[in-house]
Design a protein around this motif. Structure first.
Motif, PDB file in Angstrom:
ATOM      1  N   PHE A 154       9.652  48.496  39.974  1.00 54.92           N
ATOM      2  CA  PHE A 154       9.037  47.368  39.272  1.00 54.92           C
ATOM      3  C   PHE A 154       7.610  47.712  38.851  1.00 54.92           C
ATOM      4  O   PHE A 154       7.212  47.486  37.698  1.00 54.92           O
ATOM      5  CB  PHE A 154       9.046  46.137  40.175  1.00 54.92           C
ATOM      6  N   ILE A 155       6.850  48.281  39.766  1.00 50.77           N
ATOM      7  CA  ILE A 155       5.456  48.608  39.466  1.00 50.77           C
ATOM      8  C   ILE A 155       5.377  49.673  38.377  1.00 50.77           C
ATOM      9  O   ILE A 155       4.544  49.585  37.465  1.00 50.77           O
ATOM     10  CB  ILE A 155       4.733  49.056  40.755  1.00 50.77           C
ATOM     11  N   SER A 156       6.234  50.690  38.446  1.00 47.85           N
ATOM     12  CA  SER A 156       6.212  51.734  37.412  1.00 47.85           C
ATOM     13  C   SER A 156       6.656  51.181  36.061  1.00 47.85           C
ATOM     14  O   SER A 156       6.205  51.657  35.011  1.00 47.85           O
ATOM     15  CB  SER A 156       7.099  52.912  37.819  1.00 47.85           C
ATOM     16  N   GLY A 157       7.538  50.171  36.087  1.00 48.92           N
ATOM     17  CA  GLY A 157       7.962  49.558  34.831  1.00 48.92           C
ATOM     18  C   GLY A 157       6.825  48.899  34.079  1.00 48.92           C
ATOM     19  O   GLY A 157       6.859  48.794  32.839  1.00 48.92           O
ATOM     20  N   VAL A 158       5.808  48.456  34.806  1.00 47.85           N
ATOM     21  CA  VAL A 158       4.633  47.872  34.164  1.00 47.85           C
ATOM     22  C   VAL A 158       3.999  48.878  33.213  1.00 47.85           C
ATOM     23  O   VAL A 158       3.625  48.539  32.070  1.00 47.85           O
ATOM     24  CB  VAL A 158       3.629  47.392  35.227  1.00 47.85           C
ATOM     25  N   ALA A 159       3.882  50.140  33.654  1.00 47.34           N
ATOM     26  CA  ALA A 159       3.304  51.180  32.805  1.00 47.34           C
ATOM     27  C   ALA A 159       4.132  51.379  31.544  1.00 47.34           C
ATOM     28  O   ALA A 159       3.595  51.576  30.447  1.00 47.34           O
ATOM     29  CB  ALA A 159       3.193  52.491  33.580  1.00 47.34           C
ATOM     30  N   ALA A 160       5.455  51.321  31.687  1.00 50.47           N
ATOM     31  CA  ALA A 160       6.334  51.501  30.531  1.00 50.47           C
ATOM     32  C   ALA A 160       6.233  50.327  29.560  1.00 50.47           C
ATOM     33  O   ALA A 160       6.183  50.522  28.338  1.00 50.47           O
ATOM     34  CB  ALA A 160       7.776  51.669  31.005  1.00 50.47           C
TER      35      ALA A 160
END
Length: 380
Positions: A154-160
């Protein structure tokens, strides 16, 4: 490059910090075990050369033996590239013949072999990463464990979600099973939390590690308009294809900036040493080991690489920190309303999976969310 939020103190405390169900005492364990004589066998589905999942698994082993003062050369036996089935049975038997006190298997498909071995060899502990059989097996020497990767996804998806210019993501996925679907869904939900207009294409490989196929799928996703790729595949090929096409990418289980310096944004990773240290320490010291353990972001079992400052948009670090604070505060990415179809019935009408405010809770450490939600399109 990799900034893993694990400390020596955390490793020492990991004996006590856990979530999970069930607790078993030792049954048939050696009474003379010490950190100088305990024997540990690891059955890996891949090889460290994958620069992904198995690479990260072995990194956890090395960190664990260092923390506990175990001699890797004489007390650890590794089996590489062991597929589920006959090869896994042979590896388990060789590990037991070698004198293993604990046998760790790293792939979901190893589960039935580990279950059978736990019944056959009651004096050996069998520890299965990503599995779902131990809770119902009722065996004191059979355990399952995993990290709550959906939090890091979820947190890495923020960057995407912040990086995309087309509002189209692509995801190279291994198998159409709950572990993979849980992760890709959390990734998409993270992106959607900062970019409500984002959509995502997903294509499944049907294997964990096939760099050629991975590259073909990554290219197909880019050809459909995806300008940020995510992956649940065991090589850096998704990253290198993104690099070659001038788009961006989120890795998995390793900092892949070396392979894709102009594409790589960030990568979520497991820190397997947190659980391994807990389990081995408790066995040696004669303490109970829970039947099923799920560690998350707070325990340090799932972590993140540093951001690539050459590729992320300026406010990415702040947005990811806010997402992290939500996770630490108890936020579950799988919170309704969510609509979609079960992966086993993609021809069915879209239905409500979670009502507004409802939360999807896992029964055990192995992920079980297997729905393709609205906004995600699976392609053949």
């Amino acid at each position: 490059m990799v900034k893993v939020f694990i400390s020596t103190v955390l490793l020492l405390l990991s004996t006590f910090l856990l979530t999970g169900c069930g607790e078993n005492g030792s049954s048939g364990d050696r009474s003379d075990l010490t950190f100088d004589n305990v024997r540990l066998a690891f059955i890996h589905v891949g090889d460290v050369a994958d620069r992904g999942y198995t690479y990260r698994q072995h990194a956890g082993t090395l960190a664990m033996v260092h923390a506990l003062g175990i001699n890797h050369d004489t007390q650890v036996l590794n089996f590489w590239n062991i597929a589920p089935g006959a090869a896994a049975v042979t590896a388990i038997e060789e590990a037991v013949d070698w004198g293993a006190d604990m046998v760790f298997a790293t792939s979901f498909g190893h589960g039935p072999m580990m279950h059978e071995a736990a019944q056959q060899f009651p004096d050996v502990r069998f520890m299965h990463a990503t599995g779902n059989l131990a809770m119902d097996a009722g065996l004191p020497n059979f355990h399952t464990y995993f990290g709550n990767m959906s939090q890091a996804r979820f947190i890495s998806g923020v960057a995407a979600g912040l990086r995309t210019e087309n509002n189209v993501l692509g995801f190279v996925a291994a198998h159409p099973n709950a572990e993979v679907i849980t992760g890709l869904t959390a990734f998409y939900l993270g992106a959607r939390s900062v970019n409500p207009d984002v959509t995502m294409y997903v294509q499944f490989m049907g294997v964990w590690n096939n760099p050629t196929l991975e590259g073909q799928i990554a290219q197909a996703l880019i050809d459909r308009g995806a300008d940020v790729l995510g992956q649940h595949a065991d090589s850096p090929t998704t990253q290198t294809v993104a690099q070659a096409n001038g788009v961006w990418s989120v890795g998995y289980n390793n900092c892949m900036r070396v392979e894709a310096p102009d594409a790589f944004l960030v990568a979520p990773m497991f820190a397997w040493e947190v659980y391994l240290t807990y389990a081995v320490r408790n066995l040696v010291e004669g303490n109970p080991i829970r039947t099923d353990v799920l560690y998350g972001w707070e325990e340090g079992m799932v972590v993140m690489t540093e951001l690539n400052p050459n590729t992320v948009v300026p406010n990415t670090a702040q947005a990811m920190a806010e997402a992290e604070a939500r996770i630490v505060g108890g936020f579950n990415p799988f919170t309704g309303p969510l609509y979609g179809r079960h992966i086993s019935d993609m021809g069915a009408p879209v239905r409500q999976i979670l009502a507004p405010g409802d939360v999807f809770f896992e029964r055990m450490s192995a992920p079980s969310f297997a729905y393709i939600i609205e906004g995600i399109t699976v392609i053949d």
